[in-house]
Design a protein around this motif. Structure first.
Motif, PDB file in Angstrom:
ATOM      1  N   PHE A 254       0.830  -1.210   0.000  1.00 52.72           N
ATOM      2  CA  PHE A 254       0.000   0.000   0.000  1.00 52.72           C
ATOM      3  C   PHE A 254       0.861   1.256   0.000  1.00 52.72           C
ATOM      4  O   PHE A 254       0.526   2.253  -0.662  1.00 52.72           O
ATOM      5  N   PHE A 255       1.965   1.232   0.739  1.00 52.29           N
ATOM      6  CA  PHE A 255       2.782   2.443   0.917  1.00 52.29           C
ATOM      7  C   PHE A 255       3.821   2.632  -0.193  1.00 52.29           C
ATOM      8  O   PHE A 255       4.511   3.657  -0.207  1.00 52.29           O
ATOM      9  N   GLN A 256       3.931   1.659  -1.088  1.00 51.33           N
ATOM     10  CA  GLN A 256       4.951   1.744  -2.136  1.00 51.33           C
ATOM     11  C   GLN A 256       4.440   2.585  -3.302  1.00 51.33           C
ATOM     12  O   GLN A 256       4.083   2.089  -4.358  1.00 51.33           O
ATOM     13  N   SER A 257       4.391   3.865  -3.074  1.00 48.76           N
ATOM     14  CA  SER A 257       3.869   4.800  -4.064  1.00 48.76           C
ATOM     15  C   SER A 257       4.554   6.146  -3.904  1.00 48.76           C
ATOM     16  O   SER A 257       5.009   6.501  -2.808  1.00 48.76           O
ATOM     17  N   ASP A 258       4.644   6.883  -5.001  1.00 42.84           N
ATOM     18  CA  ASP A 258       5.219   8.228  -4.931  1.00 42.84           C
ATOM     19  C   ASP A 258       4.141   9.293  -4.750  1.00 42.84           C
ATOM     20  O   ASP A 258       4.414  10.489  -4.826  1.00 42.84           O
ATOM     21  N   LYS A 259       2.902   8.853  -4.490  1.00 38.88           N
ATOM     22  CA  LYS A 259       1.828   9.804  -4.246  1.00 38.88           C
ATOM     23  C   LYS A 259       1.940  10.392  -2.839  1.00 38.88           C
ATOM     24  O   LYS A 259       2.679   9.864  -1.996  1.00 38.88           O
ATOM     25  N   GLN A 260       1.211  11.450  -2.606  1.00 39.36           N
ATOM     26  CA  GLN A 260       1.181  12.036  -1.270  1.00 39.36           C
ATOM     27  C   GLN A 260       0.554  11.051  -0.290  1.00 39.36           C
ATOM     28  O   GLN A 260      -0.442  10.396  -0.604  1.00 39.36           O
ATOM     29  N   LEU A 261       1.141  10.966   0.889  1.00 39.49           N
ATOM     30  CA  LEU A 261       0.592  10.099   1.930  1.00 39.49           C
ATOM     31  C   LEU A 261       0.114  10.971   3.085  1.00 39.49           C
ATOM     32  O   LEU A 261       0.898  11.687   3.711  1.00 39.49           O
ATOM     33  N   TRP A 262      -1.182  10.919   3.348  1.00 37.32           N
ATOM     34  CA  TRP A 262      -1.792  11.670   4.441  1.00 37.32           C
ATOM     35  C   TRP A 262      -2.107  10.735   5.596  1.00 37.32           C
ATOM     36  O   TRP A 262      -2.493   9.577   5.398  1.00 37.32           O
ATOM     37  N   ARG A 263      -1.994  11.258   6.789  1.00 41.35           N
ATOM     38  CA  ARG A 263      -2.313  10.518   8.011  1.00 41.35           C
ATOM     39  C   ARG A 263      -3.466  11.235   8.705  1.00 41.35           C
ATOM     40  O   ARG A 263      -3.301  12.342   9.221  1.00 41.35           O
ATOM     41  N   LEU A 264      -4.642  10.602   8.710  1.00 39.10           N
ATOM     42  CA  LEU A 264      -5.832  11.205   9.306  1.00 39.10           C
ATOM     43  C   LEU A 264      -6.156  10.499  10.611  1.00 39.10           C
ATOM     44  O   LEU A 264      -6.435   9.305  10.636  1.00 39.10           O
ATOM     45  N   SER A 265      -6.074  11.242  11.702  1.00 40.44           N
ATOM     46  CA  SER A 265      -6.429  10.729  13.025  1.00 40.44           C
ATOM     47  C   SER A 265      -7.819  11.263  13.361  1.00 40.44           C
ATOM     48  O   SER A 265      -7.991  12.465  13.573  1.00 40.44           O
ATOM     49  N   ASP A 293      -3.069  11.698  -5.431  1.00 39.65           N
ATOM     50  CA  ASP A 293      -2.269  12.578  -6.273  1.00 39.65           C
ATOM     51  C   ASP A 293      -2.343  13.995  -5.722  1.00 39.65           C
ATOM     52  O   ASP A 293      -3.406  14.452  -5.297  1.00 39.65           O
ATOM     53  N   ALA A 294      -1.223  14.683  -5.746  1.00 39.25           N
ATOM     54  CA  ALA A 294      -1.169  16.034  -5.197  1.00 39.25           C
ATOM     55  C   ALA A 294      -2.170  16.960  -5.864  1.00 39.25           C
ATOM     56  O   ALA A 294      -2.701  17.883  -5.234  1.00 39.25           O
ATOM     57  N   ASN A 295      -2.456  16.720  -7.135  1.00 36.37           N
ATOM     58  CA  ASN A 295      -3.337  17.620  -7.878  1.00 36.37           C
ATOM     59  C   ASN A 295      -4.789  17.150  -7.914  1.00 36.37           C
ATOM     60  O   ASN A 295      -5.649  17.828  -8.476  1.00 36.37           O
ATOM     61  N   SER A 296      -5.067  15.975  -7.319  1.00 39.66           N
ATOM     62  CA  SER A 296      -6.423  15.427  -7.426  1.00 39.66           C
ATOM     63  C   SER A 296      -7.333  15.859  -6.287  1.00 39.66           C
ATOM     64  O   SER A 296      -8.558  15.744  -6.396  1.00 39.66           O
ATOM     65  N   VAL A 297      -6.771  16.339  -5.219  1.00 42.79           N
ATOM     66  CA  VAL A 297      -7.582  16.715  -4.070  1.00 42.79           C
ATOM     67  C   VAL A 297      -6.953  17.913  -3.364  1.00 42.79           C
ATOM     68  O   VAL A 297      -5.725  17.981  -3.207  1.00 42.79           O
ATOM     69  N   ASP A 298      -7.768  18.829  -2.947  1.00 38.99           N
ATOM     70  CA  ASP A 298      -7.318  20.019  -2.244  1.00 38.99           C
ATOM     71  C   ASP A 298      -7.001  19.672  -0.793  1.00 38.99           C
ATOM     72  O   ASP A 298      -7.800  19.019  -0.119  1.00 38.99           O
ATOM     73  N   GLN A 299      -5.843  20.091  -0.305  1.00 34.99           N
ATOM     74  CA  GLN A 299      -5.478  19.739   1.073  1.00 34.99           C
ATOM     75  C   GLN A 299      -6.437  20.359   2.081  1.00 34.99           C
ATOM     76  O   GLN A 299      -6.648  19.802   3.159  1.00 34.99           O
ATOM     77  N   ASP A 300      -7.056  21.484   1.730  1.00 40.13           N
ATOM     78  CA  ASP A 300      -8.051  22.078   2.634  1.00 40.13           C
ATOM     79  C   ASP A 300      -9.252  21.146   2.803  1.00 40.13           C
ATOM     80  O   ASP A 300      -9.841  21.070   3.887  1.00 40.13           O
ATOM     81  N   LEU A 301      -9.599  20.425   1.730  1.00 43.74           N
ATOM     82  CA  LEU A 301     -10.699  19.466   1.814  1.00 43.74           C
ATOM     83  C   LEU A 301     -10.329  18.307   2.742  1.00 43.74           C
ATOM     84  O   LEU A 301     -11.148  17.859   3.548  1.00 43.74           O
ATOM     85  N   ILE A 302      -9.090  17.836   2.637  1.00 42.15           N
ATOM     86  CA  ILE A 302      -8.641  16.740   3.496  1.00 42.15           C
ATOM     87  C   ILE A 302      -8.666  17.168   4.952  1.00 42.15           C
ATOM     88  O   ILE A 302      -9.172  16.456   5.827  1.00 42.15           O
ATOM     89  N   ARG A 303      -8.147  18.360   5.225  1.00 45.72           N
ATOM     90  CA  ARG A 303      -8.110  18.837   6.612  1.00 45.72           C
ATOM     91  C   ARG A 303      -9.528  19.079   7.143  1.00 45.72           C
ATOM     92  O   ARG A 303      -9.811  18.772   8.308  1.00 45.72           O
TER      93      ARG A 303
END
Length: 359
Positions: A254-265, A293-303
């Motif tokens: 799962f972690f073997q990717s060059d995409k952004q990795l977010w940790r949501l608690s 993907d860095a360009n597929s989702v806005d980080q404000d939406l994730i937060r």
């Protein structure tokens, strides 16, 4: 010899203060990717690996005190020889991971859901502050932790408050037996089951949901583990130790990717998150890893999604330059952080910007 090393650290701190330069505090460097890059323009590296070794360990007391430069693998090997372990199962991310880096990063592994977080096991610390002062907090027993628990402030501080020298930790016996059962199901059902089982007297020590499969690790006395296995059902996973290590160390596919990795608690009972990307769930649904993907989702939406779910989001890995890895603090919490920084590091020389750009 140990005191000579501390004196060298003090000299480096005093020099940085006089020259108005900053210090990058680093141990084995295995977690250097984590957090914001340091903002210092004239950074000096303060390598803490020289100050290493076990100071005190009495297995019958379930407490160990070690120097911050001690490698985690060496510490855990010693504990294993006495049938004990670090209960919060910290990730290493490399053979050179140190105790100091473990505490500074404040990360916990799969067993966190059952045993507690890294800060729950810190009994005492020794550190150098921004004036070169040699400070001790806490002790080696729980009853010494009274008033403001300053020792635990160092957990997750990313080296912004001081140079950790020594740490005393509560340890636990290793369980006599561990097995893992796996069962296919959809994400919503997995979240429901994990939370349902978490409220029952079952010896579940870790949970993971990935690729349409729920995995449960059972730990404890053999009779209790076998009884739980029969009650829960599922297929027993061979080589389960390798699986949980791959989750802890992020060597799983799962972690073997060059995409952004977010940790949501977030709250463990939160329904499946409708965010673009791929997810892996731990801690009964309380920890959700998101690859996108860095360009597929806005980080404000994730937060916002994490906040609405009663938690926070951290940009854990990214190839892009970033200055806002950790979830923004509200003004009151930021004021508290600034006051702490001013008390421990009045000249602002320790890892500036590593935790928040304002610190």
């Amino acid at each position: 010899m140990p005191q000579a090393i501390i004196d060298q650290y003090k000299a480096v701190i005093c020099s940085a203060t006089e020259n108005k330069s900053s210090l990058q505090i680093r141990g084995g460097g295995t977690k250097h990717f984590y957090g914001n890059p340091s903002f210092g323009q004239k950074d000096t590296l303060l390598d803490t690996t020289a100050y290493s070794g076990i100071i005190d360990y009495e297995p019958s007391e379930l407490v160990i005190t070690a120097r911050a430069g001690t490698r985690l693998v060496d510490l855990e090997t010693l504990l294993a020889q006495h049938g004990q372990m670090l209960a919060f199962e910290p990730p290493h991310f490399g053979a050179n991971a140190t105790l100091g880096g473990c505490i500074a990063a404040g990360l916990s592994g799969p067993r966190r859901v059952a045993a507690g977080a890294s800060r729950d096991f810190v009994l005492g610390t020794r550190l150098l502050d921004g004036r070169g002062g040699d400070l001790r907090f806490g002790g080696q027993v729980m009853k010494n932790v009274a008033g403001y628990d300053v020792s635990r402030l160092m957990v997750g501080a990313m080296g912004t408050l001081g140079v950790l020298l020594e740490v005393s930790l509560k340890v636990l016996p290793k369980p006599p037996i561990e097995i893992t059962v796996q069962m296919p199901m959809d994400e919503a059902a997995a979240i429901e089951k994990m939370n349902q089982w978490a409220s029952k007297p079952l010896p579940i020590s870790a949970t993971c949901y990935v690729d349409g499969v729920l995995l449960l690790r059972l730990s404890g006395a053999e009779s209790a583990v076998r009884a739980a296995q029969i009650k829960l059902g599922g297929e027993e996973l061979a080589e389960d130790r390798d699986f949980w290590q791959s989750v802890r160390e992020q060597s799983h596919d799962f972690f073997q990717s060059d995409k952004q990795l977010w940790r949501l608690s977030i709250k463990s009972t939160t329904a499946p998150l409708s965010l673009p990307g791929k997810q892996l769930l731990e801690w009964s649904g309380g920890l959700r890893w998101l690859l996108c993907d860095a360009n597929s989702v806005d980080q404000d939406l994730i937060r916002k999604t994490a906040k609405d779910a009663g938690g926070h989001a951290t940009l854990f890995r990214s190839d892009a330059f970033r200055t806002d890895v950790f979830h923004p603090l509200d003004p009151v919490m930021m004021k508290i952080h600034r006051l702490l920084k001013e008390k421990f590091d009045p000249s602002g020389i320790f890892n500036p910007g590593r935790l928040y750009s304002e610190l």
